[in-house]
Motif scaffolding. Structure first.
Motif, PDB file in Angstrom:
ATOM      1  N   PRO A 285      24.353  44.298  19.944  1.00 51.28           N
ATOM      2  CA  PRO A 285      24.792  42.986  20.407  1.00 51.28           C
ATOM      3  C   PRO A 285      25.269  42.159  19.224  1.00 51.28           C
ATOM      4  CG  PRO A 285      22.387  43.178  20.469  1.00 51.28           C
ATOM      5  CD  PRO A 285      22.913  44.533  20.147  1.00 51.28           C
ATOM      6  N   VAL A 286      26.521  41.735  19.271  1.00 52.35           N
ATOM      7  CA  VAL A 286      27.128  41.093  18.101  1.00 52.35           C
ATOM      8  C   VAL A 286      26.347  39.853  17.686  1.00 52.35           C
ATOM      9  CG1 VAL A 286      29.240  40.048  17.204  1.00 52.35           C
ATOM     10  CG2 VAL A 286      29.380  42.013  18.738  1.00 52.35           C
ATOM     11  N   TRP A 287      25.772  39.169  18.654  1.00 53.81           N
ATOM     12  CA  TRP A 287      25.026  37.945  18.369  1.00 53.81           C
ATOM     13  C   TRP A 287      23.719  38.215  17.616  1.00 53.81           C
ATOM     14  CZ3 TRP A 287      20.401  38.330  21.033  1.00 53.81           C
ATOM     15  CH2 TRP A 287      20.404  39.193  22.142  1.00 53.81           C
ATOM     16  N   ALA A 288      23.339  39.476  17.484  1.00 50.97           N
ATOM     17  CA  ALA A 288      22.087  39.817  16.800  1.00 50.97           C
ATOM     18  C   ALA A 288      22.312  40.533  15.477  1.00 50.97           C
ATOM     19  CB  ALA A 288      21.217  40.684  17.705  1.00 50.97           C
ATOM     20  N   ILE A 289      23.557  40.646  15.026  1.00 51.86           N
ATOM     21  CA  ILE A 289      23.849  41.372  13.784  1.00 51.86           C
ATOM     22  C   ILE A 289      23.848  40.397  12.619  1.00 51.86           C
ATOM     23  CG2 ILE A 289      25.518  42.784  12.536  1.00 51.86           C
ATOM     24  CD1 ILE A 289      26.478  43.830  15.218  1.00 51.86           C
ATOM     25  N   GLY A 290      22.866  40.547  11.734  1.00 54.85           N
ATOM     26  CA  GLY A 290      22.804  39.718  10.543  1.00 54.85           C
ATOM     27  C   GLY A 290      22.447  38.269  10.808  1.00 54.85           C
TER      28      GLY A 290
ATOM     29  N   LEU B  64      27.990  36.731  22.057  1.00 54.07           N
ATOM     30  CA  LEU B  64      27.049  35.839  22.729  1.00 54.07           C
ATOM     31  C   LEU B  64      27.685  35.199  23.963  1.00 54.07           C
ATOM     32  CD1 LEU B  64      24.276  34.513  22.792  1.00 54.07           C
ATOM     33  CD2 LEU B  64      25.166  32.723  21.269  1.00 54.07           C
ATOM     34  N   ALA B  65      28.976  34.858  23.862  1.00 57.21           N
ATOM     35  CA  ALA B  65      29.660  34.247  25.006  1.00 57.21           C
ATOM     36  C   ALA B  65      29.678  35.189  26.208  1.00 57.21           C
ATOM     37  CB  ALA B  65      31.081  33.856  24.620  1.00 57.21           C
ATOM     38  N   ASP B  66      29.826  36.482  25.937  1.00 57.82           N
ATOM     39  CA  ASP B  66      29.822  37.464  27.031  1.00 57.82           C
ATOM     40  C   ASP B  66      28.463  37.479  27.735  1.00 57.82           C
ATOM     41  OD1 ASP B  66      32.447  38.390  26.365  1.00 57.82           O
ATOM     42  OD2 ASP B  66      31.560  39.573  24.749  1.00 57.82           O
ATOM     43  N   ARG B  67      27.411  37.422  26.953  1.00 54.71           N
ATOM     44  CA  ARG B  67      26.076  37.450  27.551  1.00 54.71           C
ATOM     45  C   ARG B  67      25.796  36.152  28.311  1.00 54.71           C
ATOM     46  NH1 ARG B  67      21.148  40.215  27.551  1.00 54.71           N
ATOM     47  NH2 ARG B  67      22.133  41.972  26.509  1.00 54.71           N
ATOM     48  N   ASN B  68      26.230  35.045  27.736  1.00 49.71           N
ATOM     49  CA  ASN B  68      26.006  33.769  28.410  1.00 49.71           C
ATOM     50  C   ASN B  68      26.734  33.689  29.751  1.00 49.71           C
ATOM     51  OD1 ASN B  68      24.315  32.832  26.398  1.00 49.71           O
ATOM     52  ND2 ASN B  68      25.940  31.725  25.316  1.00 49.71           N
ATOM     53  N   LYS B  69      27.854  34.405  29.855  1.00 49.53           N
ATOM     54  CA  LYS B  69      28.617  34.445  31.106  1.00 49.53           C
ATOM     55  C   LYS B  69      28.151  35.580  32.028  1.00 49.53           C
ATOM     56  CE  LYS B  69      32.840  32.621  28.962  1.00 49.53           C
ATOM     57  NZ  LYS B  69      34.231  32.960  28.528  1.00 49.53           N
ATOM     58  N   ASN B  70      27.087  36.258  31.614  1.00 53.90           N
ATOM     59  CA  ASN B  70      26.562  37.400  32.369  1.00 53.90           C
ATOM     60  C   ASN B  70      27.610  38.506  32.522  1.00 53.90           C
ATOM     61  OD1 ASN B  70      24.269  38.539  33.584  1.00 53.90           O
ATOM     62  ND2 ASN B  70      25.028  38.073  35.631  1.00 53.90           N
ATOM     63  N   ASN B  71      28.448  38.650  31.484  1.00 54.45           N
ATOM     64  CA  ASN B  71      29.506  39.658  31.495  1.00 54.45           C
ATOM     65  C   ASN B  71      29.220  40.780  30.503  1.00 54.45           C
ATOM     66  OD1 ASN B  71      32.018  40.547  32.575  1.00 54.45           O
ATOM     67  ND2 ASN B  71      33.074  39.854  30.725  1.00 54.45           N
ATOM     68  N   HIS B  72      28.007  40.806  29.964  1.00 54.48           N
ATOM     69  CA  HIS B  72      27.714  41.738  28.875  1.00 54.48           C
ATOM     70  C   HIS B  72      27.741  43.197  29.314  1.00 54.48           C
ATOM     71  CE1 HIS B  72      24.104  40.122  30.727  1.00 54.48           C
ATOM     72  NE2 HIS B  72      23.373  41.146  30.325  1.00 54.48           N
ATOM     73  N   PHE B  73      27.299  43.468  30.532  1.00 56.49           N
ATOM     74  CA  PHE B  73      27.328  44.857  30.997  1.00 56.49           C
ATOM     75  C   PHE B  73      28.765  45.358  31.124  1.00 56.49           C
ATOM     76  CE2 PHE B  73      23.163  43.545  32.889  1.00 56.49           C
ATOM     77  CZ  PHE B  73      22.371  44.385  32.119  1.00 56.49           C
TER      78      PHE B  73
END
Length: 249
Positions: free
Chosen positions: A167-172, A130-139
């Motif tokens: 996406p790790v933030w969406a697993i479980g 989630l931190a990667d996505r929040n920093k716009n670094n997910h790609f």
């Protein structure tokens, strides 16, 4: 065209009797589908699962394996052990393996190579925190995982590679990437593959979405052009839910 795939990762669930009961019910209810249906029980249930699904359209996969052929690796399972019981598909790089068991890109390269040496199919998992996505670094994170784990392979081996974006933030968690977010990342993954291996190869690689896929949201997610199926967790543990997701593809 990429193959459509619905894979159920059972993680640390189901005893031997529960595995047999689930598979018997799944086989009896399995609808006609052109999609490949995969189940990944625990190691101790793989041999029975392959026996129960023989002469069906269900593929049995392992959830992990060690990179060495054999050796003093207590508690580990090798590619030859898996193929000897009829298991020719393995999930590698799942975020839980990376997070809880310290698997590194170096480990995964060796595991992928071992699988290729035994002509196994690899479902290779990648995905951002989630931190990667929040920093716009997910790609960038997903691209690095993809390149570091798979781009050493010769083109000929990609027929045995399935990519699973989770996406790790969406697993479980109950959280799910929107269909648009899933499509955006899947298109990015396919584009990264195309840059290194060519558009013809990229358009034939199956890219699965994983992360709280349920019967309620599966059809919307699978409707996106670059989403070729799913790597399913919790919903794969109930036969009717799993069948509903298979029908959604």
């Amino acid at each position: 065209m990429p193959k459509k795939i619905i894979a159920g990762n059972w993680k640390m669930h189901k005893t031997a009797p529960q595995t047999a009961k689930f598979l018997d019910e799944l086989i009896s209810k399995l609808p006609f589908t052109e999609a490949q249906v995969v189940v990944a029980p625990s190691f101790v249930n793989l041999a029975e699962a392959t026996a129960l699904t023989k002469n069906t359209k269900i593929t049995v996969a392992a959830q992990n394996m060690h990179q060495a052929e054999a050796g003093a690796y207590t508690g580990e399972i090798s590619a030859p052990m898996l193929t000897a019981v009829g298991v020719n598909t393995v999930i590698l790089g799942h975020s839980e393996r990376r997070q809880y068991f310290g698997e590194t890109d170096g480990n995964l390269v060796a595991k992928v190579d071992s699988a290729m040496n035994h002509d196994m199919t690899v479902i290779f998992c990648i995905g951002e925190q989630l931190a990667d996505r929040n920093k716009n670094n997910h790609f960038n994170v997903v691209e690095y995982q993809l390149r570091d784990g798979l781009f050493h392979l010769d083109k000929k081996f990609w027929k045995n590679i399935v990519v699973a974006y989770e996406p790790v933030w969406a697993i479980g968690t109950g959280e799910t990437a929107t269909p648009e977010q899933a499509q955006e990342m899947h298109a990015h993954i396919r584009g990264v593959i195309a840059k290194s291996y060519g558009a013809d190869l990229a358009k034939n690689v199956s890219i699965l979405y994983g992360g709280s896929v349920k019967p309620e949201n599966a059809q919307l997610i699978f409707s996106k052009p670059d989403v070729d199926g799913g790597l399913i967790g919790g919903a794969a543990l109930q036969v009717d839910d799993f069948i509903a997701i298979i029908n959604a593809i």
